[in-house]
Design an enzyme around this catalytic site. Sequence first.
Site, short mmCIF file in Angstrom:
data_model
loop_
_atom_site.label_atom_id
_atom_site.label_comp_id
_atom_site.label_asym_id
_atom_site.label_seq_id
_atom_site.Cartn_x
_atom_site.Cartn_y
_atom_site.Cartn_z
N PHE A 1 -2.99 0.97 4.93
CA PHE A 1 -3.83 0.40 5.98
C PHE A 1 -3.35 0.73 7.38
CE2 PHE A 1 -6.47 -3.35 4.22
CZ PHE A 1 -7.22 -2.45 3.50
N HIS B 1 -3.55 -10.09 -3.99
CA HIS B 1 -4.80 -9.83 -3.26
C HIS B 1 -5.93 -9.40 -4.18
CE1 HIS B 1 -2.16 -9.24 0.57
NE2 HIS B 1 -2.36 -10.50 0.29
N ILE C 1 9.26 6.53 -1.18
CA ILE C 1 9.52 5.63 -2.32
C ILE C 1 9.76 6.42 -3.61
CG2 ILE C 1 8.46 3.91 -3.84
CD1 ILE C 1 6.94 2.97 -1.24
N ASN D 1 10.92 1.51 2.83
CA ASN D 1 9.69 1.69 3.60
C ASN D 1 9.93 2.75 4.67
OD1 ASN D 1 7.00 0.38 3.74
ND2 ASN D 1 7.55 0.09 5.89
N ALA E 1 0.81 -1.22 0.00
CA ALA E 1 0.00 0.00 0.00
C ALA E 1 0.85 1.27 0.00
CB ALA E 1 -0.93 -0.02 1.20
N SER F 1 5.68 -1.80 2.09
CA SER F 1 4.89 -2.84 2.75
C SER F 1 5.39 -3.03 4.17
CB SER F 1 4.99 -4.17 2.00
OG SER F 1 4.34 -5.19 2.74
N SER F 2 4.45 -3.12 5.10
CA SER F 2 4.83 -3.34 6.50
C SER F 2 5.25 -4.81 6.71
CB SER F 2 3.67 -2.98 7.42
OG SER F 2 2.51 -3.70 7.05
N ASP G 1 -5.22 -1.65 -6.49
CA ASP G 1 -5.65 -0.40 -7.13
C ASP G 1 -5.40 -0.34 -8.63
OD1 ASP G 1 -2.85 0.09 -7.25
OD2 ASP G 1 -2.88 1.18 -5.35
P1 NAD Z 1 0.54 -1.54 5.03
O1 NAD Z 1 -0.45 -0.42 5.10
O2 NAD Z 1 0.54 -2.57 6.07
O3 NAD Z 1 2.00 -0.95 5.00
C1 NAD Z 1 2.35 0.13 4.17
C2 NAD Z 1 3.76 0.57 4.57
O4 NAD Z 1 4.18 1.55 3.64
C3 NAD Z 1 3.83 1.18 5.95
O5 NAD Z 1 4.82 0.52 6.70
C4 NAD Z 1 4.24 2.66 5.68
O6 NAD Z 1 5.17 3.15 6.62
C5 NAD Z 1 4.85 2.59 4.32
N1 NAD Z 1 4.66 3.79 3.49
C6 NAD Z 1 3.50 4.46 3.26
N2 NAD Z 1 3.71 5.44 2.37
C7 NAD Z 1 5.03 5.41 2.03
C8 NAD Z 1 5.85 6.17 1.15
N3 NAD Z 1 5.35 7.16 0.41
N4 NAD Z 1 7.17 5.84 1.06
C9 NAD Z 1 7.69 4.82 1.81
N5 NAD Z 1 6.95 4.07 2.64
C10 NAD Z 1 5.65 4.35 2.74
O7 NAD Z 1 0.39 -2.15 3.58
P2 NAD Z 1 0.64 -3.62 3.03
O8 NAD Z 1 1.90 -4.17 3.60
O9 NAD Z 1 0.49 -3.49 1.58
O10 NAD Z 1 -0.54 -4.49 3.63
C11 NAD Z 1 -1.85 -4.01 3.64
C12 NAD Z 1 -2.87 -4.78 2.85
O11 NAD Z 1 -3.84 -3.82 2.48
C13 NAD Z 1 -2.40 -5.37 1.57
O12 NAD Z 1 -2.70 -6.69 1.62
C14 NAD Z 1 -3.20 -4.70 0.45
O13 NAD Z 1 -3.98 -5.70 -0.21
C15 NAD Z 1 -4.20 -3.83 1.11
N6 NAD Z 1 -4.25 -2.40 0.70
C16 NAD Z 1 -4.09 -2.03 -0.59
C17 NAD Z 1 -4.12 -0.69 -0.96
C18 NAD Z 1 -3.93 -0.33 -2.41
O14 NAD Z 1 -4.25 -1.13 -3.29
N7 NAD Z 1 -3.37 0.85 -2.72
C19 NAD Z 1 -4.32 0.31 0.00
C20 NAD Z 1 -4.50 -0.10 1.34
C21 NAD Z 1 -4.46 -1.46 1.65
#
Ligand code: NAD
Length: 253
Positions: free
Chosen positions: A39, A125, A242, A224, A28, A199-200, A108
């Site tokens: 998330f 997913h 990023i 991250n 995300a 990704s976390s 997305d």
């Molecule tokens: P997560 O929300 O658990 O982790 C996102 C990580 O990205 C966080 O640790 C955060 O610190 C980091 N982050 C956020 N913006 C950043 C940036 N600009 N630069 C660097 N780091 C940044 O997300 P996840 O690990 O993908 O797991 C969440 C689940 O939620 C996934 O399974 C996904 O399917 C779903 N999800 C998808 C979307 C989407 O499609 N865009 C959005 C929200 C959730």
Amino acid sequence: MVSSTADASARLATLIAHSQRIVAFTGAGISTESGIPDFRSPGGIWSRMQPIDFRDFLSSADMRREAWRRKAVIDRDFQQAAPNRGHRALAALVKRGVMNAIITQNIDGLHQASGVPGDKVIELHGNGTYAACLDCGLRYELAPIMAAFTRDETLPECDACGGIIKSATISFGQSMPQAAMARAQAESVACDLFIVLGSSLVVYPAAGFPALAKRRGAKLVIINREATDQDVSADLVVHDEIGATLGEAVGVA
Ligand code: NAD
Ligand code: ZN
């Protein structure tokens, strides 16, 4: 750990230059710069509500209505979102022929929107930009479903088989897509550089791929904002944005 963005980008550029088969693993965090909230960051969706389990979605019309209500909210962000610098940088690497696959947890569709051919994107997913019948798999576009739902909370049903229609994403409690999982595993094993972006790394089984790639000999990079449990085994860890880090490394604005 690297402190400045320029330093991080330079090291990443070197790793990319020395690799023949690169795999990206996105979460995300790569889409927050496109205006889609992640998330787990503060203010994110999960700090406000519990996810709906797949069994509850199947067994309860009320839960399905709640799921479509939430979908309407998320969809507003999706509609307005365009690929950002991070997506564009990955698209450039795919075009140059050095990036074999993008394994994504995102739903997305922004990797495809940035010009990456669909067969290079492995969606773990699912995809939230369309819907599908849970029984026969028939694809449905969201616009008419959302229009009917917004009017009087009508729940969509499949025209062909009467089955339940759901956003084409994988919910908690729903089984993972087998073909995508198998491809992600094969790409993780075969690559020489594996780059985690935003990704976390707490959602399994997806979060098992970086560790697998590393075990099988790839260099591991994690970009991250926050620390992850797998930072300790990475060859390069960057706690920074990023878009700027990857954009600089790849030479994409
Ligand atoms: P997560 O929300 O658990 O982790 C996102 C990580 O990205 C966080 O640790 C955060 O610190 C980091 N982050 C956020 N913006 C950043 C940036 N600009 N630069 C660097 N780091 C940044 O997300 P996840 O690990 O993908 O797991 C969440 C689940 O939620 C996934 O399974 C996904 O399917 C779903 N999800 C998808 C979307 C989407 O499609 N865009 C959005 C929200 C959730
Ligand atoms: Zn059907």
